[in-house]
Design a protein around this motif. Structure first.
Motif, short mmCIF file in Angstrom:
data_model
loop_
_atom_site.label_atom_id
_atom_site.label_comp_id
_atom_site.label_asym_id
_atom_site.label_seq_id
_atom_site.Cartn_x
_atom_site.Cartn_y
_atom_site.Cartn_z
N ASP A 178 0.83 -1.20 0.00
CA ASP A 178 0.00 0.00 0.00
C ASP A 178 0.87 1.26 0.00
OD1 ASP A 178 -2.21 -1.55 -0.05
OD2 ASP A 178 -2.90 -1.08 1.99
N TRP A 179 0.31 2.34 -0.51
CA TRP A 179 1.04 3.60 -0.63
C TRP A 179 1.08 4.32 0.71
CZ3 TRP A 179 -3.06 4.20 -4.84
CH2 TRP A 179 -2.71 3.45 -5.97
N THR A 180 2.07 5.20 0.85
CA THR A 180 2.21 6.02 2.05
C THR A 180 2.20 7.49 1.66
OG1 THR A 180 4.63 5.87 1.91
CG2 THR A 180 3.51 4.25 3.30
N PRO A 181 1.79 8.39 2.57
CA PRO A 181 1.74 9.82 2.25
C PRO A 181 3.13 10.37 1.92
CG PRO A 181 0.50 9.33 4.25
CD PRO A 181 1.27 8.10 3.92
N GLN A 182 3.16 11.34 1.00
CA GLN A 182 4.42 11.97 0.60
C GLN A 182 4.30 13.49 0.76
OE1 GLN A 182 7.04 10.02 -0.32
NE2 GLN A 182 5.74 8.20 -0.11
N GLY A 183 5.43 14.17 1.01
CA GLY A 183 5.43 15.62 1.07
C GLY A 183 4.89 16.18 2.36
N GLU A 184 4.54 17.47 2.33
CA GLU A 184 4.05 18.16 3.51
C GLU A 184 2.53 18.11 3.58
OE1 GLU A 184 5.54 22.12 3.47
OE2 GLU A 184 7.57 21.53 4.04
N GLY A 185 2.03 18.23 4.78
CA GLY A 185 0.58 18.25 4.95
C GLY A 185 0.22 18.73 6.34
N PHE A 186 -0.83 19.54 6.42
CA PHE A 186 -1.23 20.10 7.70
C PHE A 186 -2.70 19.82 8.02
CE2 PHE A 186 1.95 22.90 5.70
CZ PHE A 186 3.01 22.68 6.57
N THR A 187 -3.38 19.12 7.13
CA THR A 187 -4.81 18.87 7.31
C THR A 187 -5.12 17.40 7.10
OG1 THR A 187 -5.36 21.09 6.52
CG2 THR A 187 -7.13 19.44 6.49
N THR A 188 -5.97 16.87 7.96
CA THR A 188 -6.50 15.51 7.79
C THR A 188 -8.01 15.63 7.66
OG1 THR A 188 -4.73 14.56 9.13
CG2 THR A 188 -6.69 13.21 8.75
N THR A 189 -8.56 15.03 6.61
CA THR A 189 -10.00 15.09 6.38
C THR A 189 -10.59 13.69 6.44
OG1 THR A 189 -9.79 17.05 4.97
CG2 THR A 189 -11.83 15.77 4.77
N TYR A 190 -11.65 13.55 7.22
CA TYR A 190 -12.37 12.28 7.35
C TYR A 190 -13.73 12.42 6.68
CZ TYR A 190 -8.90 11.80 11.08
OH TYR A 190 -7.73 11.77 11.80
N ARG A 191 -14.13 11.39 5.93
CA ARG A 191 -15.43 11.38 5.27
C ARG A 191 -16.16 10.08 5.63
NH1 ARG A 191 -11.54 13.05 1.73
NH2 ARG A 191 -11.74 15.19 0.89
N PHE A 192 -17.33 10.22 6.23
CA PHE A 192 -18.15 9.08 6.61
C PHE A 192 -19.42 9.06 5.77
CE2 PHE A 192 -15.62 9.68 10.41
CZ PHE A 192 -15.44 8.41 10.94
N PRO A 193 -19.80 7.90 5.21
CA PRO A 193 -21.12 7.83 4.58
C PRO A 193 -22.18 8.28 5.57
CG PRO A 193 -19.87 5.83 4.11
CD PRO A 193 -19.09 6.61 5.16
N GLU A 194 -23.18 8.97 5.06
CA GLU A 194 -24.21 9.52 5.95
C GLU A 194 -24.79 8.43 6.85
OE1 GLU A 194 -28.43 11.99 5.80
OE2 GLU A 194 -27.25 11.70 3.97
N GLY A 195 -24.79 8.68 8.14
CA GLY A 195 -25.38 7.77 9.11
C GLY A 195 -24.52 6.57 9.47
#
Length: 299
Positions: A178-195
């Motif tokens: 599996d791939w791993t994150p690269q570069g810089e990042g300051f935000t993590t976003t989570y998305r859940f299917p409704e309900g």
């Protein structure tokens, strides 16, 4: 299928080593045949003696369930249940234990290794009343302390907001390729299917992991989207967003949380934001209630 074993976890739990971590290479590896999970986390420190598992006693740490100490002079571990109803003593190298003053035979001796005390997983979980079973299909021994069982119950059938919080506490297993994150990042976003709480995506540094939690309470990456360097590549599956999803975007550099929802037609409605300095109650808490949302995936 799950195979419940009230008096033994399994005759054989492990035949190889396992990996641990936030991106543990514990999935889809030919070298890994059996695994031990405690409170949803794969155990890197598990040992194998004669085909049976031993774990560091500290991995069962649960202040509301078990306290223990080690006497270096006698090489004896004393473990006690929180309510005081059970007192267990185990001595390194011995194949007997004392439970409430009575001698009990062990199938494995207690082991001291690199300053850690390893105890038979089967004995400790049985003697101290933890939850334990063996998932024969996936070759996984599942163990939960009382606190872990309470968290599991919330995750599977509790309030939606609380269940999502428990979901994000789990370490999602990744495969070795599996791939791993690269570069810089300051935000993590989570998305859940409704309900829903048992599947979601996590985006960090332009890499999105699609995560699903199974019936054993184990989170695994089932697919990915990589958008680094202006390119886009995908693999595996992703959560079902056909009915829309809610999102929570945690910017730790800006000390803010933005949240909203996207409907089935793709319309994005921003619902609000919090500044952690002004609202410290939301610090380290990426999930907030969404008005009108009810849980759909409780089991």
């Amino acid at each position: 299928m799950k195979k419940w074993i009230p008096s033994a976890i399994a005759a054989v739990l492990l035949t190889g080593t396992v990996g641990l971590g936030n991106v543990a290479d514990a999935k889809s590896s030919a070298s890994i045949k059996e695994q031990v999970f405690i409170n949803g986390i794969v155990q890197s420190d598990a040992l194998v003696e004669k085909g049976r598992a031993l774990i560091p006693l500290r991995s069962l740490n649960d202040p509301n369930w078990l306290t223990y100490n080690y006497d270096g002079k006698t090489r004896t571990v004393t473990a006690k249940s929180k309510d005081g109803s059970k007192l267990i003593q185990l001595k390194a190298g011995s194949k007997t234990a004392t439970v409430n003053g009575k001698q009990v035979a062990l199938d494995l001796s207690v082991v001291n290794k690199k300053g850690r005390t390893y105890v038979p997983l089967r004995f400790v979980s049985e003697a101290l009343g933890g939850t334990a079973y063996y998932n024969a299909k996936d070759k996984r021994a599942i163990v939960r302390t009382p606190a872990g069982q309470a968290a599991f119950n919330i995750l599977m059938k509790g309030d939606l907001v609380d269940a999502r919080k428990e979901a994000l506490k789990l370490f999602a297993l990744k495969g070795p390729d599996d791939w791993t994150p690269q570069g810089e990042g300051f935000t993590t976003t989570y998305r859940f299917p409704e309900g829903q709480a048992l599947q979601y995506s996590q985006t960090y540094k332009l890499l999105t992991d699609y995560i699903k939690i199974n019936d054993d309470g184990i989170a695994e990456v089932i697919g990915q989207l990589d958008e680094n360097e202006g390119k886009s590549k995908t693999r595996g599956a992703k959560p079902d967003y056909k009915d829309g999803y809610v999102y929570f975007s945690d910017n730790w550099m800006g000390d803010t949380l933005h949240y909203g929802k996207v409907d089935s037609a793709g319309k994005d409605t921003k619902l609000g934001q919090f500044n952690y300095t002004q609202n410290p109650e939301y610090k380290n808490n990426s999930i907030v209630p969404i008005e009108g949302e009810t849980r759909k995936d409780a089991k």
